[in-house]
Enzyme design. Structure first.
Site, PDB file in Angstrom:
ATOM      1  N   ARG A 102      89.458 -12.809 108.019  1.00 23.67           N
ATOM      2  CA  ARG A 102      88.264 -12.793 108.876  1.00 23.67           C
ATOM      3  C   ARG A 102      88.612 -12.434 110.318  1.00 23.67           C
ATOM      4  O   ARG A 102      87.814 -11.793 111.006  1.00 23.67           O
ATOM      5  CB  ARG A 102      87.555 -14.143 108.812  1.00 23.67           C
ATOM      6  CG  ARG A 102      86.867 -14.307 107.471  1.00 23.67           C
ATOM      7  CD  ARG A 102      86.169 -15.632 107.379  1.00 23.67           C
ATOM      8  NE  ARG A 102      85.355 -15.667 106.176  1.00 23.67           N
ATOM      9  CZ  ARG A 102      85.047 -16.770 105.523  1.00 23.67           C
ATOM     10  NH1 ARG A 102      85.479 -17.939 105.952  1.00 23.67           N
ATOM     11  NH2 ARG A 102      84.302 -16.712 104.453  1.00 23.67           N
ATOM     12  N   LYS A 144      75.571 -19.736  86.692  1.00 28.46           N
ATOM     13  CA  LYS A 144      74.183 -20.036  86.320  1.00 28.46           C
ATOM     14  C   LYS A 144      73.221 -18.872  86.486  1.00 28.46           C
ATOM     15  O   LYS A 144      73.303 -18.134  87.468  1.00 28.46           O
ATOM     16  CB  LYS A 144      73.685 -21.173  87.208  1.00 28.46           C
ATOM     17  CG  LYS A 144      74.368 -22.485  86.951  1.00 28.46           C
ATOM     18  CD  LYS A 144      73.721 -23.502  87.843  1.00 28.46           C
ATOM     19  CE  LYS A 144      74.302 -24.873  87.702  1.00 28.46           C
ATOM     20  NZ  LYS A 144      73.857 -25.703  88.828  1.00 28.46           N
ATOM     21  N   GLY A 168      82.133 -14.777  96.591  1.00 24.54           N
ATOM     22  CA  GLY A 168      83.469 -15.338  96.730  1.00 24.54           C
ATOM     23  C   GLY A 168      84.362 -15.172  95.515  1.00 24.54           C
ATOM     24  O   GLY A 168      85.514 -14.757  95.619  1.00 24.54           O
ATOM     25  N   GLY A 180      77.175 -15.606 100.497  1.00 20.39           N
ATOM     26  CA  GLY A 180      75.750 -15.957 100.516  1.00 20.39           C
ATOM     27  C   GLY A 180      74.909 -14.895 101.198  1.00 20.39           C
ATOM     28  O   GLY A 180      73.821 -14.549 100.727  1.00 20.39           O
TER      29      GLY A 180
END
Ligand code: AMP
Length: 418
Positions: free
Chosen positions: A36, A217, A374, A397
């Site tokens: 990062r 999911k 991720g 996200g």
């Protein structure tokens, strides 16, 4: 919209929201992965090369108090200096006026962790059901404006280059933009390249376009799947969500992961896909385990004939072959989520095979391939294929929400998305 490419920072002070939420080695306190930090370098270097000065701000972790040495950004100063030479540090992001004012062209100042102040997130540090939560939240929303205004007062220009937090309406990621005019706020190079890659896939995808959706999911991925159904030719399903689809079709799933309240949703997705002419691929065979464990006993079965007492934890050879072919023949590929429990070596083969196929499509078929989330990023890195695909997103996200078609507050604050 102002672009960083043709902005001249000479003589200007730029406040830059970066994503320095880096992992630290628990024993030494050193930065254990500086991806990062490296991601923000092009933007910082441009500001400095133009003759401007850079005031860097970021969050790290989830501190609950001010100060909290465990989450101090002071710890990462050496990791930044490794690339940029000596920098200055201010140990309170709300008390940086004097240091910001004294900055000379070419100098860099790093502010202490923004999340030492609850105003950054605008979220009270209490449980939602505690008495007084709503009042506290309202008060914080106003305080957040003052917080952002203060940060803005340090600089002439605002640059947002923290893609990982672009889906949050925080003081430093969105609210602060209100205190700069159109010409003095912009994205940094990292956000620009993230947007370019995602827009290319969403709006200019060459066909055939294949979306590979894996992970645990259906409920987490349903919005992105729905947004993609109008765009893709092939939808490849993998991971735990396989079994909600298999059960919805009447298959036997043993102890495999399943969201029983999402069976109708799975059927709806299949019906919509059929109506739109999207070919959906659901795993046909699986590597099963007798328990959720890295040392579990394994067997192979059809996904719709999982033996009682067993659970499917990876795709098996027939599925790997089908998926690899579809991917290799695609011109655009979006991949989010692993094909199995790739953290356990016994169940990592399917995800590795998909990573290989995505790299092959890029290298041999000239496909544009975007990997996000991720776990799929971890899988690409684990297979050492990051430089063999077109783009690896830095924002889990944020990427998911953008691909779902949502407006990201950090993007809207600069680009005016509605
Ligand atoms: P997500 O964060 O939704 O992308 O899900 C990633 C997680 O899904 C990883 O930690 C995987 O271990 C897990 N996962 C993948 N396949 C399965 C499976 N067949 N059963 C249970 N968990 C799975």
């Amino acid at each position: 919209m102002q672009l960083i490419d043709n902005f001249n920072f000479a003589g200007k002070k730029a406040i830059v929201r970066v994503d320095f939420n880096v992992p630290l080695n628990k024993e030494t306190g050193e930065v254990s992965d500086d991806t990062r930090i490296r991601g923000a370098l092009p933007t910082i270097k441009k500001i400095i090369a133009d003759g401007g000065c850079a005031i860097l701000m970021s969050h790290m972790g989830r501190p609950k108090q001010n100060p909290d040495p465990k989450y101090s950004l002071k710890q990462i100063v050496p990791a930044i200096e490794k690339y940029l030479g000596t920098i200055q540090f201010c140990d309170d992001c709300m008390k940086a006026e004097a240091q910001a004012k004294a900055l000379k062209p070419g100098e860099i100042l790093l502010l202490e962790n923004l999340r030492f102040y609850a105003e950054e997130e605008g979220k009270p540090r209490m449980e939602k059901d505690e008495p007084g939560y709503d009042e506290a939240k309202k008060a914080l929303k106003n305080a957040q404006k003052d917080f952002a205004k203060k940060l803005a007062s340090y600089a002439d220009v605002y640059v947002n280059d923290a893609f990982g937090t672009a889906h949050r309406k925080h003081g430093s990621t969105a609210v602060i933009a209100d205190y700069f005019d159109e010409n003095n706020k912009m994205f940094g190079f990292l956000i620009n390249s993230e947007l370019k890659a995602m827009d290319k896939v969403l709006n200019e995808a060459q066909k055939p376009f294949t979306a590979i959706m894996g992970g645990a999911k259906v409920s987490d991925k349903i919005m992105i799947i729905e947004n993609l159904l109008d765009r893709v030719d092939n939808l490849i399903i993998g991971g735990g969500m396989t079994y909600t689809f298999i059960k919805a079709q009447g298959g036997k799933i043993g102890n495999s992961l399943c969201e029983d309240d999402k069976l109708d949703l799975a059927k709806e997705v299949l019906a919509k896909a059929a109506a739109k002419g999207v070919k959906v691929y659901i795993p046909t065979d699986a590597v099963n385990a007798d328990k959720f464990d890295k040392d579990a006993n394994t067997n192979i079965s059809k996904t719709n004939e999982t033996p009682d007492g067993w659970m499917g934890l990876d795709i098996a050879d027939e599925t790997i072959k089908t998926y690899s072919n579809v991917i290799a023949n695609s011109k655009t590929v979006l991949w989010n989520g692993p094909m199995g429990v790739f953290e356990f070596d016994k169940f990592a083969k399917g995800t590795s095979a998909v990573a290989q196929a995505v790299a092959k499509a890029t290298q041999e078929n000239g496909a544009f391939t975007l990997i996000g989330g991720g776990d799929s990023v971890a899988a690409i890195n684990k297979n050492k294929l990051a430089d063999k695909v077109s783009y690896v997103s830095t924002g889990g996200g944020a990427m998911l929400e953008y691909m779902e078609g949502k407006v990201l507050p950090g993007i809207a604050a600069i680009r005016g998305d509605k």
